[in-house]
Scaffold this active site. Structure first.
Site, PDB file in Angstrom:
ATOM      1  N   GLY A   1      -6.453  -7.507   0.054  1.00 21.20           N
ATOM      2  CA  GLY A   1      -6.399  -8.400   1.205  1.00 21.20           C
ATOM      3  C   GLY A   1      -5.540  -9.613   0.921  1.00 21.20           C
TER       4      GLY A   1
ATOM      5  N   LYS B   1     -15.387 -17.963   4.334  1.00 26.49           N
ATOM      6  CA  LYS B   1     -16.781 -17.891   4.749  1.00 26.49           C
ATOM      7  C   LYS B   1     -17.684 -17.326   3.672  1.00 26.49           C
ATOM      8  CE  LYS B   1     -15.716 -16.951   9.595  1.00 26.49           C
ATOM      9  NZ  LYS B   1     -15.733 -15.824  10.522  1.00 26.49           N
TER      10      LYS B   1
ATOM     11  N   ARG C   1       0.824  -1.215   0.000  1.00 31.45           N
ATOM     12  CA  ARG C   1       0.000   0.000   0.000  1.00 31.45           C
ATOM     13  C   ARG C   1       0.858   1.265   0.000  1.00 31.45           C
ATOM     14  NH1 ARG C   1      -5.126  -1.243   4.057  1.00 31.45           N
ATOM     15  NH2 ARG C   1      -6.520  -2.012   2.424  1.00 31.45           N
TER      16      ARG C   1
ATOM     17  N   GLY D   1     -11.878  -4.380   2.058  1.00 34.48           N
ATOM     18  CA  GLY D   1     -13.296  -4.041   2.208  1.00 34.48           C
ATOM     19  C   GLY D   1     -13.769  -3.052   1.144  1.00 34.48           C
TER      20      GLY D   1
HETATM   21  C1  3PG Z   1      -8.656  -1.708   5.351  1.00 36.28           C
HETATM   22  O1  3PG Z   1      -7.562  -2.225   5.475  1.00 36.28           O
HETATM   23  O2  3PG Z   1      -9.687  -2.362   5.159  1.00 36.28           O
HETATM   24  C2  3PG Z   1      -8.728  -0.208   5.387  1.00 36.28           C
HETATM   25  O3  3PG Z   1      -7.489   0.354   5.646  1.00 36.28           O
HETATM   26  C3  3PG Z   1      -9.778   0.276   6.352  1.00 36.28           C
HETATM   27  O4  3PG Z   1      -9.471  -0.138   7.640  1.00 36.28           O
HETATM   28  P1  3PG Z   1     -10.643  -0.473   8.665  1.00 36.28           P
HETATM   29  O5  3PG Z   1     -11.330  -1.709   8.143  1.00 36.28           O
HETATM   30  O6  3PG Z   1      -9.991  -0.641   9.988  1.00 36.28           O
HETATM   31  O7  3PG Z   1     -11.591   0.707   8.630  1.00 36.28           O
HETATM   32 MG    MG Z   2     -10.951  -3.590   6.812  1.00 35.95          MG
END
Ligand code: 3PG
Ligand code: MG
Length: 401
Positions: A358, A208, A38, A381
């Site tokens: 992720g 999941k 990132r 997310g």
């Molecule tokens: C993430 O890694 O999903 C983002 O940086 C947002 O972080 P958070 O889910 O803690 O809001």
């Molecule tokens: Mg997150």
């Protein structure tokens, strides 16, 4: 709606630019950065701004601080700032405050070409305050530090945190644009969602079903085929009335799994064979079974016939969107499916290949495949929510073209 970009910014010589990035990176227990993807993702924007004579005030959250200073120590931005300095090849200042006299002094002392990283914005209660006035007061303090605002935090774009939404709102009238990373993420995903090269194939894995119900439903609407792997395939198999032995299954989600199968019909492809073991810690018991999974065994990866089937789908696709590992890939003996499908995507030159962030992005990196994909998202997310059609409050506050 198209948003203004770096190209729309006026002359930046001697200007201070506030840049919201997502440097919420994986860390070890001591706070060391274990994956800097990132940070690397924001370098084109930061470099472009510096080359134009700006100084930069860089802000990000890191982790989910608790408010307990001792516990939150690993979430201080020092190590992230140091890594940014290494990657940029220039001195990066860090201030131990988000707002206040020290932060203001450090921002005002910046000379063209210099970079200041603020302390973790989530250390300040204003960042995620429920009370709008508290959030706005905090945002106004930050906003006062900059002449322009750049949002390059795609990974956080689904959050309405102060530095994402209230800060640009407080800077109305000053230039507010998206950075090169956000621009690329949006370009790739908008194209994929509005006019993809077809067939559009979704590859969906992970543990999941429950984490991804809305995402699966969105994929079923938009894609021509959805290939399933990972532990979620056992819940879906069970919902389809198949035997899964002692494989991982979300018993409380079978109704939703049935709904997904009904919605998807022929579009949903479940694995046709499986790598199974007697126990997770007994890789020596691994064998391949076709169809159902016998009693006493559990699935840990897709089998060779499934791999071949999915590889064929990837090769004849126009676009492939991949999210979630296809087996328990963190254990090497169970990583074959994830690796093979990743390699096939990376090698499919004519196919547009997009990897969700992720752990899927981490797998692609670990196997050295990330550079060969069309795009590997920095959003976890945020990536899932964007595909689901969410409107991001952060983007609302950026100037339209
Ligand atoms: C993430 O890694 O999903 C983002 O940086 C947002 O972080 P958070 O889910 O803690 O809001
Ligand atoms: Mg997150």
């Amino acid at each position: 709606m198209a948003k203004k970009t770096l190209a729309d910014l006026p002359d930046l010589t001697g200007k201070r630019v506030l840049v919201r990035v997502d440097f919420n990176v994986p860390q070890d227990a001591d706070g060391n950065v274990t994956n800097d993807r990132r940070i690397r993702g924001a370098l084109p924007t930061l470099t472009a701004l510096l080359d134009r004579g700006a100084s930069l005030i860089v802000m990000s959250h890191l982790g989910r601080p608790t408010g307990d200073a001792a516990k939150d120590k690993p979430f201080q931005m020092d190590k992230v700032a140091a890594r940014l300095g290494e990657l940029l090849g220039r001195k990066v200042h860090k201030v131990d405050e988000v707002v206040g006299p020290k932060a203001t002094a450090a921002a005002q002392a910046l000379k063209p070409g210099e970079v200041l990283v603020l302390e973790n914005v989530r250390f300040h209660p204003g960042e995620q305050a429920k009370d709008r006035a508290v959030k706005a007061a905090f945002a106004a303090e930050i906003a006062a530090l900059g002449d322009a605002y750049v949002c390059d935090a795609f990974g956080t774009a689904h959050r309405a945190d102060a530095t994402m939404a209230a800060v640009p709102a407080a800077m109305k009238g000053k230039p507010r644009v998206v950075g090169l990373l956000v621009q690329k993420e949006l370009d790739v995903l908008d194209k994929l969602l509005s006019s993809p090269n077809r067939p559009l194939v979704g590859i969906l894995g992970g543990g999941k079903v429950s984490d991804k119900i809305l995402f699966i439903k969105a994929l079923l609407q938009k894609t021509d085929k959805v290939l399933i792997g990972g532990a979620m395939s056992y819940t879906l198999m069970k919902a389809a009335g198949r035997a899964i032995g002692k494989s991982r299954c979300e018993e409380d989600r079978l109704a939703e799994a049935r709904e997904i199968l009904a919605l998807g019909g022929d579009k949903v492809q479940l694995p046709v064979d499986h790598l199974v073991v007697a126990a997770l810690d007994k890789p020596e018991t691994a064998k391949v079974v076709e169809g159902d999974i016998p009693d006493g065994l559990l699935g840990v990866d897709i089998g060779p016939k499934t791999i071949a089937l999915y590889q064929a789908e990837v090769r004849k696709a126009g676009t492939v969107l991949w999210n979630g590992p296809l087996g328990k890939f963190e254990d090497e003996p169970y990583s074959k499916g994830t690796r093979a499908i990743g390699e096939t995507m990376a090698g499919a030159d004519k196919v547009i290949t997009v990897v969700g962030g992720g752990e899927t992005a981490e797998a692609a990196e670990e196997y050295g495949l990330a550079e060969k994909m069309t795009h590997v998202s920095t959003g976890g997310g945020a990536f899932l929510e964007y595909v689901q059609g969410a409107a991001f409050p952060a983007l609302v506050e950026i100037d339209d073209k």
